[in-house]
Design an enzyme around this catalytic site. Structure first.
Site, mmCIF file in Angstrom:
data_model
loop_
_atom_site.group_PDB
_atom_site.id
_atom_site.type_symbol
_atom_site.label_atom_id
_atom_site.label_comp_id
_atom_site.label_asym_id
_atom_site.label_seq_id
_atom_site.Cartn_x
_atom_site.Cartn_y
_atom_site.Cartn_z
ATOM 1 N N SER A 260 -4.888 1.739 -4.600
ATOM 2 C CA SER A 260 -3.833 0.111 -4.092
ATOM 3 C C SER A 260 -5.075 -1.100 -3.627
ATOM 4 O O SER A 260 -4.470 -1.631 -3.786
ATOM 5 C CB SER A 260 -2.877 0.586 -2.902
ATOM 6 O OG SER A 260 -3.477 1.045 -1.893
ATOM 7 N N GLU B 94 -5.345 10.316 1.189
ATOM 8 C CA GLU B 94 -5.244 8.879 0.236
ATOM 9 C C GLU B 94 -6.160 8.163 -0.362
ATOM 10 O O GLU B 94 -6.651 7.331 -0.988
ATOM 11 C CB GLU B 94 -6.105 8.379 2.265
ATOM 12 C CG GLU B 94 -4.651 8.011 2.982
ATOM 13 C CD GLU B 94 -3.580 7.045 2.662
ATOM 14 O OE1 GLU B 94 -3.969 6.249 2.136
ATOM 15 O OE2 GLU B 94 -2.989 6.638 3.664
ATOM 16 N N HIS C 274 1.742 5.276 -2.493
ATOM 17 C CA HIS C 274 1.624 6.812 -1.977
ATOM 18 C C HIS C 274 2.716 7.248 -3.288
ATOM 19 O O HIS C 274 3.135 8.017 -3.225
ATOM 20 C CB HIS C 274 2.276 6.223 -0.304
ATOM 21 C CG HIS C 274 1.083 7.118 0.145
ATOM 22 N ND1 HIS C 274 0.274 7.651 0.176
ATOM 23 C CD2 HIS C 274 0.397 5.676 1.041
ATOM 24 C CE1 HIS C 274 -0.524 7.561 1.447
ATOM 25 N NE2 HIS C 274 -0.495 6.529 1.657
ATOM 26 N N HIS D 164 1.100 -0.864 0.340
ATOM 27 C CA HIS D 164 -0.021 0.090 0.376
ATOM 28 C C HIS D 164 0.703 1.362 0.601
ATOM 29 O O HIS D 164 0.801 2.884 -0.721
ATOM 30 C CB HIS D 164 -0.940 0.016 1.169
ATOM 31 C CG HIS D 164 -1.525 1.467 1.244
ATOM 32 N ND1 HIS D 164 -2.666 1.867 1.057
ATOM 33 C CD2 HIS D 164 -1.096 2.647 2.767
ATOM 34 C CE1 HIS D 164 -2.860 3.174 1.666
ATOM 35 N NE2 HIS D 164 -2.030 2.999 2.196
#
Length: 290
Positions: A209, A190, A149, A144
């Site tokens: 993700s 996010e 990110h 993730h």
């Protein structure tokens, strides 16, 4: 790194009956700022295979759903068939935007988190999910954090926004407003959406993700999609165990960066008397079709 801490307490966000996944002791090797060594040699062949399969599955979904900046930067993660070595990835990332990734054992408290971001250091959880968690994991793992990110940190404007967020977070912590500011992170870094000339696209790591949320966020008619407004966003609650009921949409990363330039203290004062808004609930005058 800082001097190793004698006691490093894990962070817990949201309601959960399970203990934190991270190993926060590691024989005293976790530092006072919660960073640690990646210990790349500890990954098993099964761990690398899990990463490879996750990468391949998620990368196949990106066209038409992920933003251009993410798709452009994804190859800069490097190898696809194994978990990357952080130091190798950092050579490319630091050259591009002055950022680096640092290993952490799991979720960390808000002040160390804000402080790392303010210093252009992005915390990446170094453990990877087990095979039985392949489709869903309740805490961020290395896949993730890396896949979701890090590609966006190669975009200079977005990278500057994340640093500005971290610096603002330190002040928010001092003003006891960290929870409110965390909602901005949730709904941008996010779970953010951006409107490109060719349509709506995802830039948030929690979307990019996720095997299911990418389609839901960009194409489903179920969630609300609202223009990003700081006060509205920081009033809005969110859920950690379901697809999001609403998303906030920007027109550019420059817009996001500029929105966060002013002093947030007046916002925090306004939030003291403004009621929270449940996720998925429209307010008067809103359409949910941004």
């Amino acid at each position: 790194m800082d001097t190793p801490a004698t006691v490093v307490t894990p962070a817990v966000y949201g309601a959960s009956d399970r203990p934190p996944r991270g190993d926060y002791s590691r024989g005293g090797t976790v530092q006072a700022d919660y960073t640690c060594a990646q210990d790349w040699t500890s990954y098993t062949a099964a761990d690398h295979d899990t990463y490879k399969r996750l990468y391949e599955r998620q990368a196949a979904q990106l066209p038409g759903l992920a933003c251009d900046a993410f798709i452009k930067a994804l190859p800069l993660l490097g190898v696809k068939d194994r978990i990357p070595r952080f130091e190798e990835l950092n050579e490319r990332l630091h050259k591009a935007t002055g950022w680096e990734i640092v290993a952490v054992p799991g979720l960390i408290p808000e002040l160390p988190f804000f402080t790392l971001l303010a210093n252009r250091k992005f915390p990446v959880t170094d453990w990877i999910r087990k095979p039985e968690e392949f489709n869903y994991i309740v805490e961020p793992d290395v896949f993730h954090d890396l896949f979701g990110h890090v590609p966006m940190l190669f975009d200079p404007t977005f990278a500057d926004y994340v640093q500005r967020y971290g610096a603002g977070g330190i002040k928010a912590h001092e003003l006891d407003a960290g929870e409110k500011l965390a909602r901005l992170y949730w709904y941008t870094v996010e779970f953010g959406l951006i409107r490109q000339p060719d349509g709506l696209r995802a830039y948030g790591a929690g979307i990019l993700s996720s095997v299911g949320e990418l389609q839901h966020a960009v194409r489903s008619n179920e969630p609300l999609r609202l223009p990003l407004d700081l006060l509205r966003t920081m009033r809005t609650l969110y859920k950690i165990d379901t697809y999001q009921a609403n998303y906030f949409v920007i027109d550019s990363f420059a817009q996001l960066f500029d929105l966060t330039e002013p002093d947030f203290a007046p916002l925090y004062r306004a939030l003291e008397t403004a009621a929270d808004i449940p996720a998925g609930v429209l307010q008067p005058g809103e359409s949910g079709k941004a």
